[in-house]
Design an enzyme around this catalytic site. Structure first.
Site, short mmCIF file in Angstrom:
data_model
loop_
_atom_site.label_atom_id
_atom_site.label_comp_id
_atom_site.label_asym_id
_atom_site.label_seq_id
_atom_site.Cartn_x
_atom_site.Cartn_y
_atom_site.Cartn_z
N GLY A 267 8.07 47.15 -6.02
CA GLY A 267 6.79 46.46 -5.87
C GLY A 267 6.95 45.06 -5.33
O GLY A 267 6.28 44.65 -4.37
N ALA A 268 7.83 44.29 -5.94
CA ALA A 268 8.03 42.90 -5.53
C ALA A 268 9.26 42.36 -6.23
O ALA A 268 9.78 42.98 -7.15
CB ALA A 268 6.81 42.07 -5.89
N MET A 269 9.69 41.17 -5.80
CA MET A 269 10.94 40.62 -6.33
C MET A 269 10.80 39.13 -6.59
O MET A 269 10.32 38.38 -5.74
CB MET A 269 12.07 40.91 -5.33
CG MET A 269 13.42 40.42 -5.78
SD MET A 269 13.94 41.23 -7.31
CE MET A 269 14.90 39.92 -8.05
N GLU A 270 11.29 38.72 -7.76
CA GLU A 270 11.06 37.37 -8.29
C GLU A 270 12.07 36.32 -7.85
O GLU A 270 12.29 35.34 -8.57
CB GLU A 270 11.07 37.45 -9.82
CG GLU A 270 12.46 37.76 -10.45
CD GLU A 270 12.70 39.22 -10.81
OE1 GLU A 270 12.05 40.09 -10.20
OE2 GLU A 270 13.55 39.48 -11.68
N GLU A 304 5.66 38.57 -11.12
CA GLU A 304 6.79 37.93 -10.43
C GLU A 304 6.80 36.43 -10.73
O GLU A 304 7.85 35.84 -10.93
CB GLU A 304 6.75 38.18 -8.92
CG GLU A 304 6.68 39.65 -8.50
CD GLU A 304 7.72 40.53 -9.16
OE1 GLU A 304 8.81 40.04 -9.49
OE2 GLU A 304 7.43 41.73 -9.34
N GLU A 326 12.45 42.50 -18.02
CA GLU A 326 11.36 43.34 -17.51
C GLU A 326 10.34 43.71 -18.59
O GLU A 326 9.13 43.64 -18.36
CB GLU A 326 11.91 44.59 -16.82
CG GLU A 326 12.72 44.29 -15.55
CD GLU A 326 11.97 43.46 -14.51
OE1 GLU A 326 10.74 43.32 -14.61
OE2 GLU A 326 12.64 42.93 -13.60
N1 PHE Z 1 12.73 42.69 -10.52
C1 PHE Z 1 11.62 43.31 -9.82
C2 PHE Z 1 10.44 43.22 -10.75
O1 PHE Z 1 10.21 43.99 -11.59
C3 PHE Z 1 11.80 44.72 -9.48
C4 PHE Z 1 12.81 45.01 -8.44
C5 PHE Z 1 14.01 45.56 -8.78
C6 PHE Z 1 12.53 44.76 -7.11
C7 PHE Z 1 14.96 45.87 -7.84
C8 PHE Z 1 13.44 45.07 -6.16
C9 PHE Z 1 14.66 45.63 -6.51
O2 PHE Z 1 9.74 42.31 -10.76
ZN ZN Z 2 9.90 42.44 -13.16
#
Ligand code: PHE
Ligand code: ZN
Length: 865
Positions: A267-270, A304, A326
């Site tokens: 979905g997205a990355m922090e 995020e 998470e």
């Molecule tokens: N850490 C991200 C999230 O949950 C998820 C994610 C994991 C995105 C691995 C890309 C690759 O917010």
């Molecule tokens: Zn997350």
């Protein structure tokens, strides 16, 4: 057991108990990127320090690379070796400067891990182990470094150069290229590294934090998408203020950037200060995004952003602790969303997600605790268990501690572990201290998999005025865990008298033994049990409540979730009876739905959720052996009966909901649109002659995607040929919009029609279909796999279709392929013939030469687990 041949090739298993602290630390790293899509040169300078008195070599993770050069303390060095993908260097002292150079090829990176190209831009994805695909580094979350990043690229193609932290310098070169340098003052693990180079425009705003720091916000997209970024930007600002107010957490850099890309595995990355998003969680306008999309965008933007504290400032010691960031962050984003609209409806949606995605995981071959004990490929553990059950575990802690204790616990956690890599146990210890409670037994939620089942039987003796509630918990075995110890289950409960009044206040009962008895005295009226109110524990309640009692609660319970739940249970009991006994009395459901529709005091957003039947899949989950056709027929029969018997009510609900004027995104307007789609579904289910006309008229007149897609879904599930016209209109109108085309594929893949398998097979040959884009792959292959009816129709053609596409996708993008495998792993839930054909496909996948470890792990666990 896995067979001898694959055992030889079986990838290594990583175990939690084998954790060792890092041998070498890297306090600082300087990266220099000479960016080009076909060939990018990466120079890394690492300041490494020996972590203790040992003599082990420096080991740096890589992935299929050999360094072009290695320098130690500025001097070219030849005394290095490769151990598989790992670069090993013997070092004499306890502090050295190591320089390496590699060349990578972003445009050939179809896995979308590391540095890759998307839509002409360059971007990175490093969680969990993608940084090693960019440069040599101890790629583990407990090695925290300060990063300085220099990027050089062609000025015309890549006018924008972004990285983590704050920009510190930039300049032009005279060969048409330019450069920029960014510095992130906060030490971070490599999985939070990010850069973006591209032709992008920003929607900008500022946010002033609670201590008066002004932050420059930017949402970066291709220029033509700028008008679709308002909602995400406003959600970001609301989320920043919410985290200050609710958790006391303030942002810490001068800039916060978000970039939207079309090709993204999750979905997205922090990434610190530079979140990278799947564009589906950024772009929205009324014409292209549904209300659910708007809600999901706000939730993911908040999620995020919240990671900046729960994940970045305090990170994970190792990947077994993934739920530390998470589960907690999902809990935080759920709280945020609950505060933006109806908290009751949000809870209903979250529980529905848990039951749709996590309960089946806990009941199948891929079951794992929220803190797993081992993995082959960590990407396979970004699961509903880690995320959603993880959030439920935090929610139980918050319930046990109460708001003040929980806030004291989180304050302590953020304070004590700021700048470090922590464990789930560190978190729980802070909660114990902050809340003044003992969570020793509660910790079993971290180590045991499986969904507990709680039986609840209420006896009443009118003569003595005594009611006795007998509770018993039991958790079925899961792979590797045959016997379970009792969990701590915080159960909110309340008794109601048959006159509709509560017999006493709600109580929070902690069930921590296998069985318990709770006695209520002074109960003269016959009591009705309301239990697990608000879904206070993520368990399955088995109670002997009659359909009269459930109907009663669905009308009188004062907890909206419990009210919803009573209705769901009544519907479920009715459908299970219809499937197993071949007949069922629809009347109690019909009366309960009628009461709910007629209750003018209820929020329409709640009503729209409460009158929906449980999904085919959830009904199937209640059965010994799933018979998808029988479930489908039973559910359709109940829907038809509800549609027909309550026809007038659906018509008036539909008319009321249709009165809204032009589109606005507000809770009441969303509720009206939701009610409209639900009522339309029942009008169609009744078999009314004009249903397709009503749907088609709504489809054509709609000024927003919620109404348009709601109507399209009704048509695509129906018999009328109008669906063909609607699909064509939809396709032509949106053929240039990838995110909306995904909906076009997905709506067809989720259809309950008999011909869905054939339609899906044909769509897989459509010129707009491609496995290379994860959103598109999920919209067809992923959606088909969770369509309980269509996937299991016929003689295994659906299983073959899925396996064929997983094998093909594995060659491009193993992570995304592995995510789509679980439907095949559910073979034990079906009859022998289906189970056998599903196993054939799992075996075929396992026999594929060159299989990734991602797909190998999922398929072998699914077959044997
Ligand atoms: N850490 C991200 C999230 O949950 C998820 C994610 C994991 C995105 C691995 C890309 C690759 O917010
Ligand atoms: Zn997350």
């Amino acid at each position: 057991m896995i067979d001898a041949q694959s055992a030889l090739a079986a990838p290594l298993v990583t175990r939690r108990e084998d954790y060792q602290p890092p041998d070498w630390l890297v306090p600082d790293i300087a990266l220099d990127f000479d960016l080009d899509p076909s060939s990018t040169r990466v120079t890394a300078i690492l300041d490494v320090t020996r972590s203790s008195a040992h003599e082990r070599p420096l080991r740096l993770d890589g992935d299929g690379q050999v360094p072009r050069k290695v320098l130690v303390d500025g001097v070219p060095h030849n005394d290095w070796r490769m151990d598989g993908d790992t670069l090993e260097i013997d070092l004499p002292g306890s502090a050295h400067r190591i320089e390496t150079e590699v060349v990578i090829h972003p445009d050939r990176n179809t896995q979308l891990m590391g540095l890759y190209a998307s839509g002409g831009n360059l971007c990175t994805q490093c969680e969990a182990e993608g940084f090693r695909r960019i440069t040599f580094f101890p790629d583990r979350p407990d090695v925290l470094a300060r990063y300085v990043v220099k990027m050089t690229a062609d000025r015309k193609r890549f006018p924008v150069l972004l990285a983590n932290g704050d920009p510190i310098a930039s300049g032009d070169l005279d060969d048409g290229r330019h450069w920029a340098e960014w510095r992130d003052p906060f030490p971070k693990p490599s999985y939070l590294f990010a850069l973006v180079a591209g032709d992008l425009s920003a929607n900008r705003a500022t946010f002033t934090t609670m201590s008066g720091r002004e932050v420059q916000l930017g949402i970066w997209v291709r220029e033509s998408d700028l008008p679709k970024t308002e909602h995400a930007l406003s959600a970001l600002r609301i989320a920043m203020a919410w985290d200050e107010r609710v958790y006391g957490r303030e942002y810490d850099l001068d800039v916060f950037n978000i970039v939207a890309v079309d090709d993204f595995n999750f979905g997205a990355m922090e990434n610190k200060g530079l979140n990278i998003f799947n564009s589906r969680y950024i772009l929205a306008d009324p014409d292209t995004a549904t209300d659910l999309d708007y809600d999901a965008i706000a939730a993911v933007v908040a999620h995020e952003y919240f990671h900046n504290w729960s994940g970045n400032r305090v990170t994970c010691r190792d990947w077994f602790q993934l739920s530390l960031k998470e589960g907690f962050t999902v809990f935080r984003d759920q709280g945020f969303s609950a505060d933006q609209g109806s908290a009751a409806v949000k809870r209903i949606e979250d529980v529905r997600t848990l039951r749709a995605a996590q309960f089946p995981e806990d009941a199948g071959p891929l079951a794992h605790p929220i803190r797993p004990d081992s993995y082959m490929e960590i990407s396979n553990f970004y699961t509903a268990t880690i995320y959603n059950k993880g959030a439920e575990v935090i929610r139980m802690i918050a319930t046990i501690l109460g708001p003040d204790g929980f806030r004291a616990g989180t304050d302590l956690y953020f304070d004590r572990y700021d700048g470090t890599a922590a464990t789930c146990d560190d978190f729980v210890r802070c909660m114990e201290f902050g809340g003044g409670v003992d969570l020793s037994q509660f910790r079993r939620w971290y180590s045991q998999a499986g969904t507990p089942r709680v039986s609840a039987v209420l006896d009443h003796d009118a003569g003595s005025g005594r009611a006795t509630l007998r509770l018993a918990q039991r958790t079925p075995p899961t792979p590797g865990q045959p016997d379970k110890e009792p969990f701590v289950l915080p159960l909110k409960l309340k008794l109601f008298g048959t006159a509709g009044t509560a017999l006493g206040a709600e109580q929070l009962y902690m069930l921590d033994r296998p069985t318990a008895e709770i006695v209520f005295d002074g109960v003269t009226d016959r009591p009705v049990l309301s239990i697990n109110r608000g879904f206070s524990a993520p368990v399955i309640i088995e109670s002997d409540r009659s359909s009269d009692d459930l109907k009663f609660l669905s009308a009188h319970d004062d907890d909206p979730f419990a009210r919803y739940e009573a209705m769901q249970q009544l519907m479920l009991d009715t459908l299970v009876a219809a499937v197993t006994l071949g007949r069922a009395d629809h009347q109690p459901v019909i009366e309960a739905v009628r009461r709910t529709l007629e209750d003018a005091a209820l929020d329409r957003a709640f009503v729209a959720e409460a009158v929906l039947l449980p999904s085919d899949a959830f009904v199937g989950d209640q059965l010994e052996t799933v018979d998808p056709e029988a479930v489908f027929r039973a559910r359709e029969a109940l829907r038809r009966d509800l549609g027909k018997t309550l026809a007038d009510l659906w018509r008036s609900a539909y008319a009321d909901a249709s009165r809204a004027g032009a589109f606005v995104y507000s809770p009441p307007a969303k509720a009206a649109r939701r009610m409209r789609s639900v009522a339309l579904g029942y009008i169609a289910a009744s078999g009314a002659e004009d249903a397709a006309d009503v749907a088609f008229a709504q489809f054509e007149a709609a000024d927003n995607m919620t109404d348009r897609q709601g109507a399209l879904t009704t048509l695509v599930n129906g018999k009328s040929d109008k669906r063909i016209a609607a699909l064509d209109i939809f396709y032509n109108r949106y053929s240039g919009d990838a995110l909306v085309l995904d909906k076009w594929f997905q709506t067809q893949a989720l259809s309950s029609r008999d011909d869905t398998p054939a339609v899906v097979a044909e769509l897989a040959r459509h010129p707009d279909f491609s496995l290379a884009n994860p959103n598109r792959a999920r919209s067809l292959v992923g959606a088909f796999g969770v369509n309980q009816r269509a996937f299991h129709l016929g003689d295994g053609a659906g299983y073959r279709f899925l396996a064929d596409h997983l094998i093909a996708l594995d060659k491009l993008n193993p992570q995304t392929a592995a995510k789509l495998l679980p439907p095949l792993g559910r073979w034990r839930r079906f009859d022998e013939k289906r189970a056998a054909s599903m196993k054939v496909e799992l075996e075929r996948i396992l026999a594929t030469p060159g299989l990734s470890k991602d797909l190998f792990e999922q398929a072998s666990r699914s077959l044997n687990g």
